[in-house]
Design a protein around this motif. Structure first.
Motif, PDB file in Angstrom:
ATOM      1  N   MET A   1     -21.276 -36.060  -6.386  1.00  0.00           N
ATOM      2  CA  MET A   1     -21.593 -34.798  -5.775  1.00  0.00           C
ATOM      3  C   MET A   1     -20.562 -33.751  -6.168  1.00  0.00           C
ATOM      4  N   SER A   2     -19.299 -34.127  -6.224  1.00  0.00           N
ATOM      5  CA  SER A   2     -18.226 -33.216  -6.583  1.00  0.00           C
ATOM      6  C   SER A   2     -18.396 -32.737  -8.026  1.00  0.00           C
ATOM      7  N   ARG A   3     -18.832 -33.617  -8.904  1.00  0.00           N
ATOM      8  CA  ARG A   3     -19.031 -33.266 -10.297  1.00  0.00           C
ATOM      9  C   ARG A   3     -20.151 -32.241 -10.431  1.00  0.00           C
ATOM     10  N   GLY A   4     -21.189 -32.335  -9.626  1.00  0.00           N
ATOM     11  CA  GLY A   4     -22.288 -31.374  -9.636  1.00  0.00           C
ATOM     12  C   GLY A   4     -21.817 -29.981  -9.211  1.00  0.00           C
ATOM     13  N   GLN A   6     -18.798 -28.858  -9.601  1.00  0.00           N
ATOM     14  CA  GLN A   6     -17.971 -28.348 -10.690  1.00  0.00           C
ATOM     15  C   GLN A   6     -18.842 -27.739 -11.794  1.00  0.00           C
ATOM     16  N   TYR A   7     -19.935 -28.434 -12.143  1.00  0.00           N
ATOM     17  CA  TYR A   7     -20.853 -27.897 -13.150  1.00  0.00           C
ATOM     18  C   TYR A   7     -21.480 -26.575 -12.678  1.00  0.00           C
ATOM     19  N   PHE A   8     -21.870 -26.538 -11.419  1.00  0.00           N
ATOM     20  CA  PHE A   8     -22.471 -25.320 -10.860  1.00  0.00           C
ATOM     21  C   PHE A   8     -21.467 -24.157 -10.878  1.00  0.00           C
ATOM     22  N   ALA A   9     -20.215 -24.415 -10.512  1.00  0.00           N
ATOM     23  CA  ALA A   9     -19.187 -23.380 -10.508  1.00  0.00           C
ATOM     24  C   ALA A   9     -18.935 -22.884 -11.936  1.00  0.00           C
ATOM     25  N   TRP A  11     -21.017 -22.999 -14.488  1.00  0.00           N
ATOM     26  CA  TRP A  11     -22.212 -22.252 -14.906  1.00  0.00           C
ATOM     27  C   TRP A  11     -22.212 -20.854 -14.268  1.00  0.00           C
ATOM     28  N   SER A  12     -21.869 -20.737 -12.991  1.00  0.00           N
ATOM     29  CA  SER A  12     -21.852 -19.450 -12.293  1.00  0.00           C
ATOM     30  C   SER A  12     -20.828 -18.502 -12.915  1.00  0.00           C
ATOM     31  N   VAL A  13     -19.636 -18.996 -13.205  1.00  0.00           N
ATOM     32  CA  VAL A  13     -18.589 -18.162 -13.804  1.00  0.00           C
ATOM     33  C   VAL A  13     -19.008 -17.699 -15.189  1.00  0.00           C
ATOM     34  N   SER A  14     -19.536 -18.612 -16.016  1.00  0.00           N
ATOM     35  CA  SER A  14     -19.933 -18.218 -17.373  1.00  0.00           C
ATOM     36  C   SER A  14     -21.108 -17.237 -17.335  1.00  0.00           C
ATOM     37  N   THR A  15     -22.027 -17.395 -16.403  1.00  0.00           N
ATOM     38  CA  THR A  15     -23.146 -16.450 -16.263  1.00  0.00           C
ATOM     39  C   THR A  15     -22.635 -15.080 -15.841  1.00  0.00           C
ATOM     40  N   ALA A  16     -21.705 -15.005 -14.902  1.00  0.00           N
ATOM     41  CA  ALA A  16     -21.149 -13.732 -14.448  1.00  0.00           C
ATOM     42  C   ALA A  16     -20.421 -13.024 -15.593  1.00  0.00           C
ATOM     43  N   ILE A  17     -19.675 -13.769 -16.394  1.00  0.00           N
ATOM     44  CA  ILE A  17     -18.967 -13.180 -17.525  1.00  0.00           C
ATOM     45  C   ILE A  17     -19.965 -12.647 -18.553  1.00  0.00           C
ATOM     46  N   ALA A  18     -21.033 -13.402 -18.824  1.00  0.00           N
ATOM     47  CA  ALA A  18     -22.044 -12.963 -19.785  1.00  0.00           C
ATOM     48  C   ALA A  18     -22.741 -11.686 -19.309  1.00  0.00           C
TER      49      ALA A  18
END
Length: 178
Positions: A1-4, A6-9, A11-18
């Motif tokens: 669950m923790s790994r999921g 981390q992936y979501f965080a 993805w969210s950061v890279s989407t915000a930067i894009a």
């Protein structure tokens, strides 16, 4: 669950930067396409004269002076101001009026549109909006592209547009849509 998470965080950061980088790139293109933002005009843009009435009492004599000026006059130290009123000059007629201003022939005209009333000063050298007064529920926008004036009144479901220019004389086009 923790790994999921981390992936979501990540993805969210890279989407915000894009999104931020895309907006910076698009913003410069949009600014180049519209270098001057339209002005919103809520009412007449003319200056008006101030009429002042002053009463001066000197050794039992009363003198009343009435002057019209942009700046109120200053009377001697025994002056008692009594009344100050402001009057705006009337708008040009809808039939138009030829007049001379600063040694140049100009054409002044008002236009009544569904969204409001606009007044324009036409001349061969310079086009100038006099006023743009929107009706209830409408907003006015005034643009001045090269040698023209565009007044637009926008409201819920309707747009009134006046395009005025000088091509061998005063010319205009009114577009009502919506």
């Amino acid at each position: 669950m923790s790994r999921g998470l981390q992936y979501f965080a990540a993805w969210s950061v890279s989407t915000a930067i894009a999104v931020a980088l895309s907006w910076l790139g698009i913003r410069f293109v949009l600014d180049a396409g519209a270098p001057e933002r339209p002005r919103v005009v809520a009412g007449p843009t003319q200056s008006s004269a101030i009429a002042t009435t002053t009463t001066t009492t000197v050794a039992a004599t009363t003198t009343t002076t009435t002057t019209v000026a942009v700046i109120a006059t200053v009377a001697p130290t025994t002056t008692v101001p009594t009344t100050t009123t402001t009057t705006a000059p009337p708008l040009p007629s809808e039939n138009g009026t030829w007049t001379e201003q600063n040694g140049e022939r100009v054409y002044l005209r008002s236009f009544t549109l569904r969204g409001g009333v606009a007044a324009i000063r036409f001349s061969a050298d310079d086009m100038e909006p006099i006023s743009a007064t929107p009706r209830q529920g409408f907003a006015a926008t005034v643009e001045q592209p090269a040698d023209a004036v565009v007044v637009e009144f926008t409201g819920a479901g309707h747009r009134s547009r006046l395009e005025a220019t000088w091509v061998g004389g005063p010319q205009w086009r009114i577009v009502e849509s919506g």
